[in-house]
Design an enzyme around this catalytic site. Sequence first.
Site, PDB file in Angstrom:
ATOM      1  CG  LEU A 146      -2.067  -1.021   1.170  1.00 26.06           C
ATOM      2  CD1 LEU A 146      -2.766  -1.076   2.513  1.00 26.06           C
ATOM      3  CD2 LEU A 146      -3.062  -0.673   0.080  1.00 26.06           C
ATOM      4  NE  ARG A 147       7.092   2.341   1.830  1.00 25.42           N
ATOM      5  CZ  ARG A 147       7.554   1.139   2.162  1.00 25.42           C
ATOM      6  NH1 ARG A 147       7.808   0.259   1.214  1.00 25.42           N
ATOM      7  NH2 ARG A 147       7.752   0.813   3.417  1.00 25.42           N
ATOM      8  CB  ALA A 148       2.212   2.299  -4.759  1.00 31.03           C
TER       9      ALA A 148
END
Length: 646
Positions: A275-277
């Site tokens: 989910l960093r993107a």
Amino acid sequence: MPVAYPFSAVVGLDDLRTALLLTAVNPAIGGVLVRGEKGTAKSTAVRALAGLLPELDAIAQCRFACDPVLPDAECPDGPHPAGVAVRTRRATLVELPVGATEDRVVGTLDIQRALTDGVKAYEPGLLATAHRGLLYVDEVNLLPDHLVDLLLDAAAMGRAHVERDGVSVKHAARFLLVGTMNPEEGEPRPQLVDRFGLVVSVGAPTEPAARAEVVRRRLAYDADPDGFASRWSDADATLAKRIEAARKRLPAVVLPDRELDRIARVCLAYGVDGLRADIVVARAALTLAAWHERTEVTADEVREAARLALPHRRRRDPLDPPGADEQALEDALRSADEALGDPGSAAPEDGPGSGGPDGRPDGRDGPRDRGPGDDDPGGGGAPHPAEDASSTRPATAPGTPYRPKAITLPKTGQRAHTGRRSPAYAARGRVVGARLPRERGAPMHLPATLRAAAARGSRTVHRGDLREAVRVGREGNLVLFVVDASGSMAARKRMRTVKTAVLSLLRDAYQRRDRVGMITFRGAGADEVLPPTSSHEVGVARLAELRTGGRTPLAAGLRAAATTLRTERRRDPRRRPLLVLVTDGRATAGPDPLAVVAELGGTAAVVVDCEAGPVRLGLARRLARALDGDCIPLDALSAGALRQAA
């Protein structure tokens, strides 16, 4: 100190300028990684950015630049009562050199106070100096892994946690992180690239007018730095004011649910991991809206943020070709538009600096020297003199690579290059003991030094009390693949298995930070298809192009390996080599291969035995015994099979 090159005077590099300005507005984006070949103004642009950062107020007597409005409650120089002296200064630009030690980065025990006052005190490192400023790491792909981990942890948490030499300290470490790298010198770990918020590829201008303007401005700057900077001071001042205004505007910018939904759909369609993107794209879109003086994020900001934050996050395998998959990103953006009922995303802008460098992956300048078979679209080269074209089979694609265990070299080396393969004594790593210094400038083991002085009953440290820390870390090795490409290996299914095995070992070598080289032999001789390099992707490309056919000059392959290893030992005597011989053990041309084993000089070796069929000669096993290495059957080359190799 000479005046820095003005940011506004940088020609082109639109994507890089945008990414740097966005992180200057909102460091929470996660910093910028700049990829580009040498001489593309990467460092110039980054150093110029420091001059645009707004001035800041800091507590005068605080070594950690605490904000007087919200001082750090855990500051080692605190607590800071109200009314303390405040000073205003420019944001600090800290450059982290590749050769920096861990002590210099995170800080360590204050030796002067320990020896003079007998107290335990903390001496801050570069992370403390960079707090509320800009931390620049040139050649970040060459930075030792343990320093990269420290750096990224501090950048992610906004705090540095130091536990060393009897010192336990926590302090704030919020900084704008920028790294630059040249892909010719090897790719960084995917985990490192993913931790940067934005990644930009830059290249030299391709238009003559733009190149001439770059040279014109650089010559003018070199002739009169102050005068040149003054001519661009108004433009830089305008950018600095815009950064400050965008910072103030950012907290009030709204991200509508519709655009948040768009971000999630784009990231899913593009196939990113984790989910960093999504978080980075959301932060970048909010910052773009603030930069454009908007109060609400629109689809345009989402698209622009996605093009800066997503392309480097799609790589599934460490040896996949790096760089943006622009068509896949456009498809993901279009898919999100269709799902939300929008007319469609605009085409990406073709601005200067938006594309990656147009260079060869192996880092050679100019086109590759053409060989006799380079006109062949198959890329596998022409037949050797002892074979005709009809005996050469087309290249076979490798299968899906698997994960082998690390091949660890025997004994403990003297690490010259950081890596993850074999144990080695080094200046960095786990402390395993102390000894009398063997050379000037060796890292001191402070507790052992103080204990030696205390054992004499003295409060003063003498030269004879000094102790050097003995550390064991991991080193990167030179892994030289010698691959049989003769006709006896040409059966399509067998060669596919061989290529898959070599590809798996190449990926392992990449992850272990090794240099790799490749020699193939067939027909009448051997070819060095890949000189030792850190660019593992070139090895993958050459392996895919490899054709088979002809006789088996096994001795020629071993002699070519011996020549390459002798050259590399003269060039880099402290890097230990590992020979990986992939052969079916049949030698149908040239002298007896056992007679040339002595030329390899006791190199650590692994023989991958590809012999198949009801009649087996067993030469691969005899070669392994002569090389004092292990022999692993090709069919058994799995994750468990390599545990005991070498």
